[in-house]
Design an enzyme around this catalytic site. Structure first.
Site, PDB file in Angstrom:
ATOM      1  N   ASN A   9       0.880  -1.183   0.000  1.00 21.00           N
ATOM      2  CA  ASN A   9       0.000   0.000   0.000  1.00 21.00           C
ATOM      3  C   ASN A   9       0.912   1.225   0.000  1.00 21.00           C
ATOM      4  O   ASN A   9       1.509   1.555   1.016  1.00 21.00           O
ATOM      5  CB  ASN A   9      -0.886  -0.022   1.253  1.00 21.00           C
ATOM      6  N   LYS A  11       0.116   4.251  -0.259  1.00 19.92           N
ATOM      7  CA  LYS A  11      -0.525   5.444   0.339  1.00 19.92           C
ATOM      8  C   LYS A  11      -0.301   6.664  -0.569  1.00 19.92           C
ATOM      9  O   LYS A  11      -0.184   6.510  -1.785  1.00 19.92           O
ATOM     10  CB  LYS A  11      -0.009   5.671   1.756  1.00 19.92           C
ATOM     11  N   HIS A  94      -9.691   0.998   4.744  1.00 21.60           N
ATOM     12  CA  HIS A  94      -8.397   1.177   5.419  1.00 21.60           C
ATOM     13  C   HIS A  94      -8.604   2.119   6.607  1.00 21.60           C
ATOM     14  O   HIS A  94      -9.384   3.072   6.536  1.00 21.60           O
ATOM     15  CB  HIS A  94      -7.366   1.754   4.443  1.00 21.60           C
ATOM     16  N   GLU A  96      -7.020   4.504   7.741  1.00 16.66           N
ATOM     17  CA  GLU A  96      -6.808   5.942   7.481  1.00 16.66           C
ATOM     18  C   GLU A  96      -8.041   6.550   6.826  1.00 16.66           C
ATOM     19  O   GLU A  96      -8.362   7.723   7.059  1.00 16.66           O
ATOM     20  CB  GLU A  96      -5.534   6.137   6.637  1.00 16.66           C
ATOM     21  N   GLU A 166      -5.787  -5.359  10.418  1.00 13.72           N
ATOM     22  CA  GLU A 166      -4.775  -4.336  10.681  1.00 13.72           C
ATOM     23  C   GLU A 166      -5.106  -3.613  11.979  1.00 13.72           C
ATOM     24  O   GLU A 166      -5.921  -2.682  11.981  1.00 13.72           O
ATOM     25  CB  GLU A 166      -4.759  -3.316   9.544  1.00 13.72           C
ATOM     26  N   GLY A 172       1.868   2.034  10.760  1.00 14.89           N
ATOM     27  CA  GLY A 172       2.777   3.165  10.621  1.00 14.89           C
ATOM     28  C   GLY A 172       3.434   3.591  11.920  1.00 14.89           C
ATOM     29  O   GLY A 172       4.044   4.656  11.995  1.00 14.89           O
ATOM     30  N   SER A 211       2.990  -2.378  10.394  1.00 13.50           N
ATOM     31  CA  SER A 211       4.442  -2.347  10.600  1.00 13.50           C
ATOM     32  C   SER A 211       5.124  -3.682  10.301  1.00 13.50           C
ATOM     33  O   SER A 211       6.045  -4.079  11.020  1.00 13.50           O
ATOM     34  CB  SER A 211       4.766  -1.869  12.014  1.00 13.50           C
TER      35      SER A 211
HETATM   36  C1  PEP Z   1      -0.990  -0.108   5.821  1.00 12.34           C
HETATM   37  O1  PEP Z   1      -0.913   0.957   5.259  1.00 12.34           O
HETATM   38  O2  PEP Z   1      -1.951  -0.832   5.599  1.00 12.34           O
HETATM   39  C2  PEP Z   1       0.067  -0.513   6.758  1.00 12.34           C
HETATM   40  C3  PEP Z   1      -0.027  -1.664   7.340  1.00 12.34           C
HETATM   41  O3  PEP Z   1       1.104   0.382   6.951  1.00 12.34           O
HETATM   42  P1  PEP Z   1       2.506   0.077   7.697  1.00 12.34           P
HETATM   43  O4  PEP Z   1       3.032  -1.230   7.137  1.00 12.34           O
HETATM   44  O5  PEP Z   1       3.361   1.230   7.362  1.00 12.34           O
HETATM   45  O6  PEP Z   1       2.205  -0.044   9.157  1.00 12.34           O
END
Ligand code: PEP
Length: 249
Positions: A9, A11, A94, A96, A166, A172, A211
């Site tokens: 992803n 972003k 997601h 975000e 997630e 992040g 992460s």
């Molecule tokens: C994500 O954007 O879905 C995500 C898991 O980000 P990160 O790996 O940076 O935590």
């Protein structure tokens, strides 16, 4: 036997040229066919990236999709438009989007349905915040998020979808769920689905996101109900992303 899937992803990162270089870097380093692999890119990069990955094993996806088929919805991009540009996947829900743009469970469910109507595989993102986990509400939150989609789309719709668990506190932040914490949530999700449809539950790919890095991917991916990962930050570097991809067993 479920085939693993690793999805990047990107972003809201990159430029036209860096995005192109990243896609090409992934393709160059893509070795053995150990899993499905895709990148979810910003809308404006889709035509170019779709062209670069055309006829390769690297799939392309969007990071969102409109909850309506067409019409006066300024700023939205429909599933039909995404399909036209070769999108295989679309992220829906997601954290975000849920946190910063007000995506409710109902809107997420509508986005899920729109993607499927065009033959795009929705990657439904679910997960709890830190305070929800601390209040022992993780399973309640996951249940509510899944219920919204099941109520609108039906359990059968999960026969052609992906789920990404997630935990919001791990996205992040550099904090990762332990292998056991992630497995526990994935098991819960699979059991939730199994209570409604055993076949759907056995076949669906459930990804872990939060992460994931080259040094923690192997342990997470070794867990029995974790079928790969949704990778944010570490997917912006071809080498890291490929190391994670190669960590699937
Ligand atoms: C994500 O954007 O879905 C995500 C898991 O980000 P990160 O790996 O940076 O935590």
């Amino acid at each position: 036997m479920r085939r693993p899937l690793v999805v990047g992803n990107w972003k809201m990162n990159g430029t036209r040229s860096s995005a192109e270089a990243l896609a090409k870097g992934i393709l160059v380093g893509l070795g053995d066919d150990v899993a499905d692999i895709a990148v979810c890119v910003p809308y404006v990069f889709l035509p170019e990236i779709a062209q670069i990955v055309n006829n390769t094993r690297l799939g392309v996806g969007a990071q969102n999709v409109a909850d309506k088929p067409s019409g006066a919805f300024t700023g939205e991009v429909s599933a039909a438009m995404l399909k036209e540009f070769g999108c295989k996947y679309a992220l829906v829900g997601h954290s975000e989007r849920r946190t910063y743009y007000g995506d409710t469970d109902q809107i997420v469910a509508a986005r899920f349905c729109q993607a499927q109507e065009q033959g795009i595989i929705p990657i439904l993102c679910i997960g709890e915040t830190l305070s929800e986990r601390e209040q022992d509400k993780t399973f309640d939150v996951i249940t509510t998020q899944l219920d919204a989609v099941v109520n609108l789309a039906g359990i059968g719709a999960f026969g052609n979808a992906v789920i990404a668990y997630e935990p919001v506190w791990a996205i992040g932040t550099g904090l990762t769920a332990t292998d056991d914490q992630a497995q526990e949530a994935h098991r819960f999700i699979r059991n939730y689905l199994a209570a409604k449809d055993q076949t759907v539950a056995e076949n669906i790919q459930i990804l872990y996101g939060g992460s994931v890095k080259p040094d923690n991917a192997k342990g997470l991916f070794a867990m029995p109900d974790i079928d790969g990962g949704l990778i944010g930050g570490a997917s912006l570097d071809a080498e890291s992303f490929l190391k994670i991809y190669n960590s699937v067993n």
